[in-house]
Design a protein around this motif. Sequence first.
Motif, PDB file in Angstrom:
ATOM      1  N   ASN A 193       0.814  -1.226   0.000  1.00 47.50           N
ATOM      2  CA  ASN A 193       0.000   0.000   0.000  1.00 47.50           C
ATOM      3  C   ASN A 193       0.845   1.274   0.000  1.00 47.50           C
ATOM      4  OD1 ASN A 193      -2.199  -1.662   0.047  1.00 47.50           O
ATOM      5  ND2 ASN A 193      -3.046  -0.918   1.971  1.00 47.50           N
ATOM      6  N   GLU A 194       2.066   1.173  -0.573  1.00 48.65           N
ATOM      7  CA  GLU A 194       2.986   2.310  -0.635  1.00 48.65           C
ATOM      8  C   GLU A 194       3.229   2.931   0.741  1.00 48.65           C
ATOM      9  OE1 GLU A 194       1.527   5.072  -3.541  1.00 48.65           O
ATOM     10  OE2 GLU A 194       1.890   3.690  -5.208  1.00 48.65           O
ATOM     11  N   HIS A 195       3.116   2.093   1.783  1.00 48.57           N
ATOM     12  CA  HIS A 195       3.209   2.613   3.149  1.00 48.57           C
ATOM     13  C   HIS A 195       4.102   1.771   4.048  1.00 48.57           C
ATOM     14  CE1 HIS A 195       1.928   5.039   6.537  1.00 48.57           C
ATOM     15  NE2 HIS A 195       1.664   3.948   7.227  1.00 48.57           N
ATOM     16  N   TRP A 196       4.131   0.448   3.845  1.00 49.80           N
ATOM     17  CA  TRP A 196       4.918  -0.440   4.714  1.00 49.80           C
ATOM     18  C   TRP A 196       5.953  -1.176   3.877  1.00 49.80           C
ATOM     19  CZ3 TRP A 196      -0.545  -0.714   5.105  1.00 49.80           C
ATOM     20  CH2 TRP A 196      -1.063  -0.068   6.253  1.00 49.80           C
ATOM     21  N   PHE A 197       7.164  -1.240   4.416  1.00 49.16           N
ATOM     22  CA  PHE A 197       8.215  -2.057   3.820  1.00 49.16           C
ATOM     23  C   PHE A 197       8.155  -3.424   4.482  1.00 49.16           C
ATOM     24  CE2 PHE A 197      12.727  -3.535   3.801  1.00 49.16           C
ATOM     25  CZ  PHE A 197      12.818  -3.754   2.438  1.00 49.16           C
ATOM     26  N   VAL A 198       8.003  -4.459   3.689  1.00 52.41           N
ATOM     27  CA  VAL A 198       7.773  -5.809   4.202  1.00 52.41           C
ATOM     28  C   VAL A 198       8.810  -6.754   3.614  1.00 52.41           C
ATOM     29  CG1 VAL A 198       6.134  -7.721   4.330  1.00 52.41           C
ATOM     30  CG2 VAL A 198       5.300  -5.357   4.438  1.00 52.41           C
ATOM     31  N   LYS A 199       9.458  -7.513   4.491  1.00 54.80           N
ATOM     32  CA  LYS A 199      10.355  -8.577   4.050  1.00 54.80           C
ATOM     33  C   LYS A 199       9.646  -9.911   4.251  1.00 54.80           C
ATOM     34  CE  LYS A 199      14.926  -6.585   4.770  1.00 54.80           C
ATOM     35  NZ  LYS A 199      16.245  -6.827   5.402  1.00 54.80           N
ATOM     36  N   VAL A 200       9.568 -10.683   3.199  1.00 54.98           N
ATOM     37  CA  VAL A 200       8.929 -11.993   3.246  1.00 54.98           C
ATOM     38  C   VAL A 200      10.031 -13.045   3.172  1.00 54.98           C
ATOM     39  CG1 VAL A 200       7.243 -13.528   2.185  1.00 54.98           C
ATOM     40  CG2 VAL A 200       6.895 -11.042   2.096  1.00 54.98           C
ATOM     41  N   ILE A 201      10.097 -13.893   4.190  1.00 59.39           N
ATOM     42  CA  ILE A 201      11.198 -14.845   4.333  1.00 59.39           C
ATOM     43  C   ILE A 201      10.645 -16.265   4.270  1.00 59.39           C
ATOM     44  CG2 ILE A 201      13.099 -15.589   5.817  1.00 59.39           C
ATOM     45  CD1 ILE A 201      12.848 -12.769   7.165  1.00 59.39           C
ATOM     46  N   ALA A 202      11.147 -17.056   3.334  1.00 59.27           N
ATOM     47  CA  ALA A 202      10.703 -18.436   3.147  1.00 59.27           C
ATOM     48  C   ALA A 202      11.751 -19.407   3.699  1.00 59.27           C
ATOM     49  CB  ALA A 202      10.455 -18.705   1.665  1.00 59.27           C
ATOM     50  N   ASP A 203      11.382 -20.689   3.736  1.00 62.03           N
ATOM     51  CA  ASP A 203      12.310 -21.707   4.236  1.00 62.03           C
ATOM     52  C   ASP A 203      13.624 -21.689   3.462  1.00 62.03           C
ATOM     53  OD1 ASP A 203      10.711 -22.733   6.277  1.00 62.03           O
ATOM     54  OD2 ASP A 203       9.684 -24.122   4.932  1.00 62.03           O
ATOM     55  N   GLN A 204      13.547 -21.480   2.144  1.00 64.39           N
ATOM     56  CA  GLN A 204      14.772 -21.506   1.351  1.00 64.39           C
ATOM     57  C   GLN A 204      15.688 -20.336   1.718  1.00 64.39           C
ATOM     58  OE1 GLN A 204      14.309 -22.141  -2.866  1.00 64.39           O
ATOM     59  NE2 GLN A 204      16.448 -21.676  -3.289  1.00 64.39           N
ATOM     60  N   HIS A 205      15.108 -19.209   2.091  1.00 64.70           N
ATOM     61  CA  HIS A 205      15.945 -18.090   2.537  1.00 64.70           C
ATOM     62  C   HIS A 205      16.723 -18.477   3.794  1.00 64.70           C
ATOM     63  CE1 HIS A 205      12.794 -15.628   0.297  1.00 64.70           C
ATOM     64  NE2 HIS A 205      13.936 -15.381  -0.333  1.00 64.70           N
ATOM     65  N   THR A 206      16.058 -19.211   4.703  1.00 68.58           N
ATOM     66  CA  THR A 206      16.743 -19.672   5.915  1.00 68.58           C
ATOM     67  C   THR A 206      17.881 -20.619   5.556  1.00 68.58           C
ATOM     68  OG1 THR A 206      14.624 -19.520   7.071  1.00 68.58           O
ATOM     69  CG2 THR A 206      16.382 -20.708   8.184  1.00 68.58           C
ATOM     70  N   LEU A 207      17.643 -21.503   4.593  1.00 66.64           N
ATOM     71  CA  LEU A 207      18.681 -22.425   4.132  1.00 66.64           C
ATOM     72  C   LEU A 207      19.862 -21.664   3.534  1.00 66.64           C
ATOM     73  CD1 LEU A 207      19.787 -25.233   3.386  1.00 66.64           C
ATOM     74  CD2 LEU A 207      18.387 -25.126   1.312  1.00 66.64           C
ATOM     75  N   VAL A 208      19.562 -20.684   2.683  1.00 65.37           N
ATOM     76  CA  VAL A 208      20.622 -19.894   2.061  1.00 65.37           C
ATOM     77  C   VAL A 208      21.415 -19.138   3.119  1.00 65.37           C
ATOM     78  CG1 VAL A 208      21.095 -17.924   0.542  1.00 65.37           C
ATOM     79  CG2 VAL A 208      19.478 -19.690  -0.164  1.00 65.37           C
ATOM     80  N   ASP A 240       1.369 -18.292   6.997  1.00 62.44           N
ATOM     81  CA  ASP A 240       1.415 -19.354   5.995  1.00 62.44           C
ATOM     82  C   ASP A 240       2.820 -19.944   5.871  1.00 62.44           C
ATOM     83  OD1 ASP A 240       0.550 -21.063   3.961  1.00 62.44           O
ATOM     84  OD2 ASP A 240       0.905 -19.572   2.379  1.00 62.44           O
ATOM     85  N   GLY A 241       3.494 -20.114   7.036  1.00 64.08           N
ATOM     86  CA  GLY A 241       4.825 -20.695   7.035  1.00 64.08           C
ATOM     87  C   GLY A 241       5.936 -19.736   6.652  1.00 64.08           C
ATOM     88  N   LEU A 242       5.591 -18.483   6.388  1.00 68.80           N
ATOM     89  CA  LEU A 242       6.575 -17.471   6.010  1.00 68.80           C
ATOM     90  C   LEU A 242       6.876 -16.567   7.201  1.00 68.80           C
ATOM     91  CD1 LEU A 242       4.876 -16.435   2.646  1.00 68.80           C
ATOM     92  CD2 LEU A 242       6.930 -17.855   2.857  1.00 68.80           C
ATOM     93  N   GLY A 243       8.112 -16.126   7.312  1.00 66.61           N
ATOM     94  CA  GLY A 243       8.445 -15.082   8.271  1.00 66.61           C
ATOM     95  C   GLY A 243       8.177 -13.742   7.625  1.00 66.61           C
ATOM     96  N   VAL A 244       7.534 -12.854   8.356  1.00 64.39           N
ATOM     97  CA  VAL A 244       7.168 -11.539   7.810  1.00 64.39           C
ATOM     98  C   VAL A 244       7.689 -10.453   8.750  1.00 64.39           C
ATOM     99  CG1 VAL A 244       5.293 -10.038   7.045  1.00 64.39           C
ATOM    100  CG2 VAL A 244       5.090 -12.525   6.777  1.00 64.39           C
ATOM    101  N   LEU A 245       8.459  -9.536   8.208  1.00 59.36           N
ATOM    102  CA  LEU A 245       8.975  -8.397   8.962  1.00 59.36           C
ATOM    103  C   LEU A 245       8.380  -7.127   8.364  1.00 59.36           C
ATOM    104  CD1 LEU A 245      11.016  -7.073  10.977  1.00 59.36           C
ATOM    105  CD2 LEU A 245      12.663  -7.076   9.072  1.00 59.36           C
TER     106      LEU A 245
END
Length: 269
Positions: free
Chosen positions: A50-65, A123-128
Motif C-alpha cells: 500500500n505504498e506505506h509499509w516495507f515488508v520482508k517476506v522470508i521463506a524456508d529456502q531463505h533460511t537455508l541460504v 502461511d509458514g513465512l516469516g514476515v517483517l
Amino acid sequence: MAFRRVLRASVPQSRLRSVGEEVAERYGESLDSIEPLEADNWLSVPCVVNEHWFVKVIADQHTLVHGLLTAGRNIGAFSAGTEGFFEHFSTPLEMAEHELESTRRMRELGVEAPEPLEAFEHDGLGVLVLEYLPSFRTLDEVSREELDPLVSDLFENLSRMHAAGIAHGDLRAENVLVAPKDGEETLYFIDATRVSGDAIEDAKAYDLACALASLAPLLGAADAVAAAADHYSAEELLSAREFLDFVNLRPDHDFDAAHVKGEIEKTAA
C-alpha cells in the motif's frame, strides 16, 4: 548462474498477496497494492504494501541460504585467525524476529534505522514489517561531495553500536541508506545479521573492516582510514586489518586491501 538462481529464492505471487492482505488488515486497511522491489537479495523477498509499509517476506529456502552463507563466512573468519562468529537461524520467523529486535536496539542507541513495526508468521513465512522510506539511495550511489559530510556520521554510529556491545555483521554500501530527514540527508542502517556474543570483539573488528572496504573505493584508502581513526583507536584499526583479506573475498566488496592495510599501519605508527 544456475547456482545463483538456486540461491535466490522466490515466493509465488499468490502467497505474497496473502501476506500483503494480512499486513494491511493488521493496520486497519484493505490491500491496494503489494509491489516486490528489484533487489539482489538472497535472504528475503522485499515488498512495499500500500505504498506505506516495507515488508520482508522470508521463506524456508531463505533460511537455508542464510545457513550456507553463514558457514562460508565462518570459514572465512577461521582464515583470519579467529573462531567463526556468525550464527544461523532455524526458521523464517526467527530471521524476521532477529532483524526486528536488532533494528529496535539500534534505534534505542540513537542510530537511525527504519522504524521496526512487527514480525510474525503467516502461511509458514516469516514476515517483517518496517517503516517504508519512499526516497533513498545506497551509500555507493551518492556523490563524493555528498558523501564527505556523512562519513563521520557512519563511523560515529558504528562506534556507538560497538560501545553498546552490538555488531552489525553485514555492513556494506547496500546496507547503509541515505534518505532525507528534517531537510537533511541522513544515514539509515539496515539488514543486521546475527553474530555470537561470545566473539563480539572479533565481530566489531570485522564490522570496521567492512566499513573501510565499503568506503575505500569511494573516498580513497587514506581518507577512509583517517575518518575511522577519529572514532577508533590504533589498536582497533589494527584488529580490523586482520579481517581485510577475508572481506576482500566477498563478492559484495571490491577494494585494494593492501592499500587499506598500508594506511592503517601508517596511522597506527
